[in-house]
Scaffold this motif. Structure first.
Motif, PDB file in Angstrom:
ATOM      1  N   UNK A 190       0.742  -1.172  -0.109  1.00  0.00           N
ATOM      2  CA  UNK A 190       0.014   0.063  -0.041  1.00  0.00           C
ATOM      3  C   UNK A 190       1.049   1.083  -0.241  1.00  0.00           C
ATOM      4  N   UNK A 191       1.951   1.297   0.727  1.00  0.00           N
ATOM      5  CA  UNK A 191       2.879   2.438   0.832  1.00  0.00           C
ATOM      6  C   UNK A 191       3.569   2.478  -0.590  1.00  0.00           C
ATOM      7  N   UNK A 192       4.019   1.255  -1.011  1.00  0.00           N
ATOM      8  CA  UNK A 192       4.463   1.407  -2.305  1.00  0.00           C
ATOM      9  C   UNK A 192       3.501   2.105  -3.422  1.00  0.00           C
ATOM     10  N   UNK A 193       2.621   1.958  -3.269  1.00  0.00           N
ATOM     11  CA  UNK A 193       1.526   2.316  -4.224  1.00  0.00           C
ATOM     12  C   UNK A 193       1.365   3.786  -3.880  1.00  0.00           C
ATOM     13  N   UNK A 194       1.326   4.130  -2.618  1.00  0.00           N
ATOM     14  CA  UNK A 194       0.966   5.620  -2.430  1.00  0.00           C
ATOM     15  C   UNK A 194       2.147   6.449  -3.013  1.00  0.00           C
ATOM     16  N   UNK A 195       3.451   5.817  -2.639  1.00  0.00           N
ATOM     17  CA  UNK A 195       4.612   6.555  -3.322  1.00  0.00           C
ATOM     18  C   UNK A 195       4.551   6.740  -4.813  1.00  0.00           C
ATOM     19  N   UNK A 196       3.913   5.527  -5.568  1.00  0.00           N
ATOM     20  CA  UNK A 196       4.144   5.713  -6.801  1.00  0.00           C
ATOM     21  C   UNK A 196       3.160   6.854  -7.248  1.00  0.00           C
ATOM     22  N   UNK A 197       1.890   6.525  -6.692  1.00  0.00           N
ATOM     23  CA  UNK A 197       0.958   7.803  -7.043  1.00  0.00           C
ATOM     24  C   UNK A 197       1.408   9.166  -6.568  1.00  0.00           C
ATOM     25  N   UNK A 198       2.415   9.289  -5.665  1.00  0.00           N
ATOM     26  CA  UNK A 198       2.727  10.845  -5.340  1.00  0.00           C
ATOM     27  C   UNK A 198       3.709  11.129  -6.670  1.00  0.00           C
ATOM     28  N   UNK A 249       1.461  -1.682  -7.009  1.00  0.00           N
ATOM     29  CA  UNK A 249       1.800  -1.557  -5.451  1.00  0.00           C
ATOM     30  C   UNK A 249       2.961  -2.899  -5.395  1.00  0.00           C
ATOM     31  N   UNK A 250       2.870  -3.991  -5.716  1.00  0.00           N
ATOM     32  CA  UNK A 250       3.632  -4.838  -5.752  1.00  0.00           C
ATOM     33  C   UNK A 250       4.918  -4.937  -6.315  1.00  0.00           C
ATOM     34  N   UNK A 251       4.611  -4.301  -7.446  1.00  0.00           N
ATOM     35  CA  UNK A 251       5.672  -3.763  -8.584  1.00  0.00           C
ATOM     36  C   UNK A 251       6.698  -2.802  -7.795  1.00  0.00           C
ATOM     37  N   UNK A 252       5.728  -1.922  -7.221  1.00  0.00           N
ATOM     38  CA  UNK A 252       6.552  -0.688  -6.719  1.00  0.00           C
ATOM     39  C   UNK A 252       7.389  -1.359  -5.548  1.00  0.00           C
ATOM     40  N   UNK A 253       7.032  -2.277  -4.724  1.00  0.00           N
ATOM     41  CA  UNK A 253       7.692  -2.680  -3.472  1.00  0.00           C
ATOM     42  C   UNK A 253       9.017  -3.284  -4.164  1.00  0.00           C
TER      43      UNK A 253
END
Lengths: 499, 167
Positions: A190-198, A249-253
């Protein structure tokens, strides 16, 4: 180690350094002008043959000029060790002479970005105590030269021991690709996703600003608007959209973990950890024990099953008025034995384990309920104002239990323990964090009490360190006063340097 | 088991006698507030005069009344809060407390102080008042600042702390 090169005379970087400097200059240029490039590609068909020729010529001239500049920068960059000082001369027009006393040098770190990895040179950065401006970076040295420079500086510096045999030791921690995969999978996606969205929102704004300046805002907005309307209309599309978010999200992680922690190895030497990690930028950090202000050991339910946790070292950085004064160094994939070893090396935790575990007052839960109801209220208000679609409020059915669960977990996981020298604070909601803070590292201490807390005779206790603050929420006031007094006593009686 | 023995000997923060800041500083607070609200009123006046539509003008007096009541409310809070601003100096540390709805007490040990600053702001200077700030390596927004003490005293404290640090 036999010294084949003497640094007592002025020497230059490896000639490959021109490439590194050139790469850096081009990167900066590209960062400043990428939107021009974007325009160029967009209107490529409209440009006449003749102007195109001029544009290419212009680009070629700029590239050549930058190469020339890189060459001059290289030519004018000289350093030597003389009379107990590290001396650096640099600059083409504005010449700068820097001289640092060797005994003020605190740390020597090696780093490699992608260019430096390709041409096999190392960036050597020299950290000093005191003034902010004396951060020195030598962009390109061969490995042997870099090692020599390091050992020559360290030999003359009294605060260091020779560490030439260190690399032959067995590492405390070595993370293979397989283990890194495990770490990535169990990250907070979820954090990765948020970072990506940011990042995406940042990019979106930039592009929007650019297009706005060209007077085409309407097109752009309607394009996105239509897209949103289509997505909104169909349940299938919403599902696909959600799945896509999960995948991102997963990819971002994976990207995050591999980028920063690839090939992670940790060596232990007498008073320090040497940490090597990174994919595109390899970093080698020497983390001295006394510079660590506090550490946090974290895990989450899945990581716990696999028996891994990550450790964040919070380190104070010398220099008075730097904006971001501390840096956190994170290492991942630690097994229980390694965590124990790290703790043992830094602090005496034996007495702490036996100490009594104190939980915080129930008001902490009430306060979290109160705060999250405000958040929920605002969320609903925004929903109400921006869409007139009542079905959206069904999100609350999902959100309220999630908030409730998180608060319940957070309350259960918050506790503190202390021994003679050490404070342990447990926290977290889904994840679990244990922060260790030696009392004498505290910079100042604060006690806060709002009117609701006053009725219950409880307070928040805030420990300010040189690397961020640590807060114990909602504990009995008498207990807090005891800890307050004790902390001050420890700080005021310690002679050990906090950094 | 250790702490029962140890705590008894510890100097206790709750037994410390705190000293209030100078009464004259209340005037300084009042002047600051007045200046702020004068600007706010001027802004409101100009807004009403030139920008707002006719239908809003009917509520003109309510707008002024609203701002005025905010002014008195803030003033009241500041006056009550004023008596809560207290400080204390010990051999090895300095403490400051304040707040009505959110009470705070901060202590900074001298051994962690990086530098001390005495500031005189324009209005305070009229009343010969100054503020003293201490900075540690922690986040500077959470370090300690005592506003509204006599300039001579601020300088004395600064001197005292400097001496203690250098020892």
């Amino acid at each position: 180690m036999s010294s084949t090169h003497c640094f007592t005379e002025f020497s230059k970087q490896s000639p490959k350094g021109i490439l590194v400097i050139y790469g850096n200059l081009l990167y900066k240029l590209l960062k400043g002008t990428w939107f021009l490039l974007f325009l160029f590609i967009k209107d490529f068909s409209k440009i006449t043959e003749e102007t195109l020729g001029y544009i290419y010529l212009g680009i070629a001239v700029v590239l050549l000029l930058f190469l020339f500049r890189a060459f001059l920068l290289y030519k004018n960059f000289q350093f030597k060790i003389a009379e107990g000082h590290f001396v650096l001369k640099q600059g083409i027009f504005k010449k700068t002479d820097t001289s640092v006393s060797l005994d003020r040098i605190q740390n020597i770190n090696f780093k490699q970005n992608i260019i430096q990895q390709l041409i096999q040179v190392y960036e050597v950065s020299i950290e000093t105590a005191g003034s902010v401006k004396t951060e020195i970076a030598i962009k390109a040295l061969s490995y042997e030269r870099a090692q020599e420079l390091k050992s020559q500086i360290l030999l003359t510096s009294p605060s260091f021991e020779d560490d030439s045999e260190m690399l032959e030791e067995k590492p405390l921690l070595k993370i293979s690709v397989l283990e890194l995969l495990k770490v990535s999978l169990t990250e907070n996606h979820f954090k990765s996703l948020l970072l990506f969205l940011a990042i995406l929102i940042g990019l979106y704004q930039q592009v929007k600003d650019l297009i706005k300046s060209l007077g085409k805002t309407a097109d752009f907005d309607s394009y996105f608007g239509e897209g949103a309307a289509v997505i909104y209309g169909s349940l299938v599309l919403i599902t696909i959209f959600l799945l896509l978010l999960i995948v991102i999200g997963v990819l971002g992680s994976f990207v995050r973990v591999f980028l920063f922690h690839f090939n992670l190895t940790v060596f232990v030497k007498d008073q320090a950890f040497e940490i090597n990690q990174g994919l595109t930028t390899k970093k080698s950090i020497l983390l001295k024990k006394e510079k660590v202000q506090s550490i946090t050991i974290s895990t989450n339910p899945i990581k716990e099953k696999l028996g891994i946790s990550y450790v964040v070292f919070k380190q104070a950085i010398s220099g008075k008025v730097v904006k971001k004064k501390y840096k956190a160094i994170k290492i991942v994939g630690c097994k229980a034995a390694q965590v124990a070893k790290i703790k043992e090396l830094l602090f005496d935790t034996e007495k702490l384990e036996a100490a009594e575990k104190h939980h915080v007052d129930g008001y902490y839960k009430t306060r979290m309920y109160f705060r999250s109801s405000i958040v929920l209220f605002l969320f609903n208000l925004i929903l109400y104002i921006s869409f007139e679609e009542l079905t959206l409020f069904f999100w609350n059915i999902l959100l309220i239990p999630v908030f409730g669960l998180l608060i319940h977990l957070s309350f259960k996981k918050t506790f503190y323990k202390f021994s003679r020298d050490l404070l342990l604070l447990g926290s977290g909601s889904l994840g679990t964090h244990y922060s260790y803070l030696p009392f004498f590292k505290v910079q100042n201490i604060e006690m806060k009490q709002n009117i609701f807390q006053e009725k219950r005779n409880i307070v928040d206790l805030v420990f300010q360190t040189a690397a961020g603050k640590i807060k114990i929420p909602c504990i009995n006031k008498d207990k807090a006063v005891e800890i307050y007094n004790y902390t001050l006593y420890k700080v005021e009686n310690s002679t050990a340097p906090w950094m | 088991m250790f702490k029962n023995q140890q705590i008894e000997q510890l100097p206790a923060i709750e037994e410390l006698t705190f000293k209030g800041i100078q009464k004259a500083y209340l005037k300084v607070i009042f002047i600051h507030l007045l200046l702020f609200f004068l600007v706010a009123f001027a802004g409101l006046f100009l807004l009403i005069r030139y920008k707002l539509q006719e239908d809003v003008l009917a509520y003109e007096s309510y707008l002024y009344l609203g701002v005025l009541s905010v002014f008195f409310f803030v003033l009241l809070i500041l006056i009550v809060g004023f008596s809560k601003r207290k400080y204390a100096l010990r051999e090895k540390d300095i403490s400051y407390k304040s707040g009505i709805f959110l009470k705070k007490i901060t202590t900074v040990p001298f051994s962690r102080i990086q530098h001390v600053e005495v500031d005189e702001r324009p209005v305070s200077r009229i009343f010969k008042l100054a503020s003293i700030s201490v900075f540690t390596a922690g986040d500077s927004s959470d370090d300690l600042e005592i506003k509204g003490i006599k300039k001579t005293e601020a300088l004395q404290i600064k001197e005292f702390i400097s001496q203690q640090i250098n020892e």
